[in-house]
Design an enzyme around this catalytic site. Sequence first.
Site, PDB file in Angstrom:
ATOM      1  N   ASP A  64     -28.980  11.562 -10.488  1.00  0.00           N
ATOM      2  CA  ASP A  64     -28.266  11.316  -9.231  1.00  0.00           C
ATOM      3  C   ASP A  64     -29.248  10.694  -8.242  1.00  0.00           C
ATOM      4  OD1 ASP A  64     -26.202  11.527  -7.251  1.00  0.00           O
ATOM      5  OD2 ASP A  64     -27.313  13.211  -6.413  1.00  0.00           O
ATOM      6  N   THR A  97     -24.955   6.347  -4.940  1.00  0.00           N
ATOM      7  CA  THR A  97     -26.250   6.492  -4.268  1.00  0.00           C
ATOM      8  C   THR A  97     -27.311   5.592  -4.901  1.00  0.00           C
ATOM      9  OG1 THR A  97     -26.573   8.466  -5.636  1.00  0.00           O
ATOM     10  CG2 THR A  97     -25.884   8.814  -3.383  1.00  0.00           C
ATOM     11  N   THR A  98     -27.309   5.481  -6.240  1.00  0.00           N
ATOM     12  CA  THR A  98     -28.261   4.581  -6.911  1.00  0.00           C
ATOM     13  C   THR A  98     -27.900   3.131  -6.594  1.00  0.00           C
ATOM     14  OG1 THR A  98     -28.400   6.196  -8.711  1.00  0.00           O
ATOM     15  CG2 THR A  98     -29.304   4.018  -9.135  1.00  0.00           C
ATOM     16  N   ASP A 394     -20.296  15.165  -6.897  1.00  0.00           N
ATOM     17  CA  ASP A 394     -20.004  13.732  -6.752  1.00  0.00           C
ATOM     18  C   ASP A 394     -18.544  13.432  -7.115  1.00  0.00           C
ATOM     19  OD1 ASP A 394     -22.607  13.479  -6.114  1.00  0.00           O
ATOM     20  OD2 ASP A 394     -23.182  12.134  -7.738  1.00  0.00           O
TER      21      ASP A 394
END
Length: 540
Positions: A64, A97-98, A394
């Site tokens: 994550d 997020t990445t 998530d």
Amino acid sequence: MAAMMQPQIILLKEGTDTSQGKAQLVSNINACTAVADVVRSTLGPRGMDKLIHDDKGTVTISNDGATIMKLLDIVHPAAKILVDIAKSQDSEVGDGTTTVVLLAAEFLREAKPFIEDGVHPQNLIRSFRNASYKAIQKIKELAKSIEGQSLEEKKRLLSKCAATTLSSKLIGGEKEFFASMVVDAVGAIGDGDRLNMIGIKKVPGGTMRDSFLVNGVAFKKTFSYAGFEQQPKKFLNPKILLLNIELELKSEKENAEIRLSDPSQYQSIVDAEWNIIYEKLDKCVQSGAKVVLSRLAIGDLATQYFADRDIFCAGRVAEEDLLRVAAATGGTVQTSVNNVVDEVLGTCEHFEERQVGNERFNIFSGCPSGRTATIVLRGGADQFIEEAERSLHDAIMIVRRATKNSTVVAGGGAIDMEISKYLRQESRAIAGKSQFFINSYAKALEVIPRQLCDNAGFDATDVLNKLRQKHALPTGEGAPYGVDINTGGIADSFANFVWEPAVVKINAINAATEAACLILSVDETVKNPKRSGIRERRAR
């Protein structure tokens, strides 16, 4: 001569480190791309995990982006901005997020040659913001709504969104199992925004498939005194009393002073202490409650007293669990046992204490308010369960967002390729240098499908060429085509149910562009010297 005699102006303290100009800007860009290279390999369903070992000996295994960025102890001031945008993406939409870190770094990487060639950063910032606005408008145009569908159809569509999110996680092998669980959990809390009403409890042991969803509240058995074994462990339609008081025999404090003229009066003081606790317990019993929960301790006397009257009790219940029980059962937490009326008591269809692995769980199901749910997670290693919890967080956020903003776009890099093609076409109509800058912004968006291919071990150049050719079709039928992770070719992401909420991509492009523009606007870094030990002590 007069100019030569001018005294030297000392503006900053001795030891202050200042760096400015083009070299400083390029240094900041290099730092950000170095940070992005750390999380680059975690993107997508075939992304790798990172094992992070901190100074306290805690081991975290995760892919994550936000979790990794938080755990990395980044000291470079410009690179910290990428940590902030990963956190904001996580709190706003939960996923991507990445993606947001990679996009921001790629925008900067594309800007670097222009900076080195002497282009003013403000020209780049203006063009990037313009390109970002056009990209977001195009996403809204391409997004498909899932509104107006039947309840069953909507649940199926939301499950696909959750499965897309989970496919890149450690629990991706069981994505369908967990996706339906997440959709049911989000559906249980209704239209409320309080995601803390979904509890996630972790029990080591068993397999992932042993995880289950409780349409109500479940929490681990609390510390209990002798007499607890004699209490009933199962009720149908019980009344539930929720307290925030101690039900324990309290003796006088050690420093209390009582002067007695007659030794027989001492017994009356002892009796008064016992009468106070018995009076409290009597009132709990008279309320008609069959389950008594308290945030504070319920002592051995109270435990035995309730056991003799076939009442279940649990003390030291965590505050969040108590509030979720209150929300689910319709009860109200009481700070006194005086005047306990039926209106403040909660109820549920079924209460039981059940064995889950090596733990005992108190489970309330069939709650009338029904605005809460609990997911009990099982798994082998503690680190695995921790990562499963982060993955489910998530997925829960994504389903919540998809429910509120019911538009989805094609995943698998399809939307990125389509926006890239659109911006390239738009840039040709712009005169001047801005054409180059918007074109480089469009090229940067291709980092997502390229990285998906690299992480899966495919030939990125070959796949991207196929995607460019498909998206260039004048009919527009190639718009939903993205990377096919299973075959190494390209496929219709909509047809394969690789979807993501439009809000994820909009937020990612917004945040990444803002971060890139912020870093491009910095032309000087001033680092103040550390204070000497004497000055520090004086300051204290």
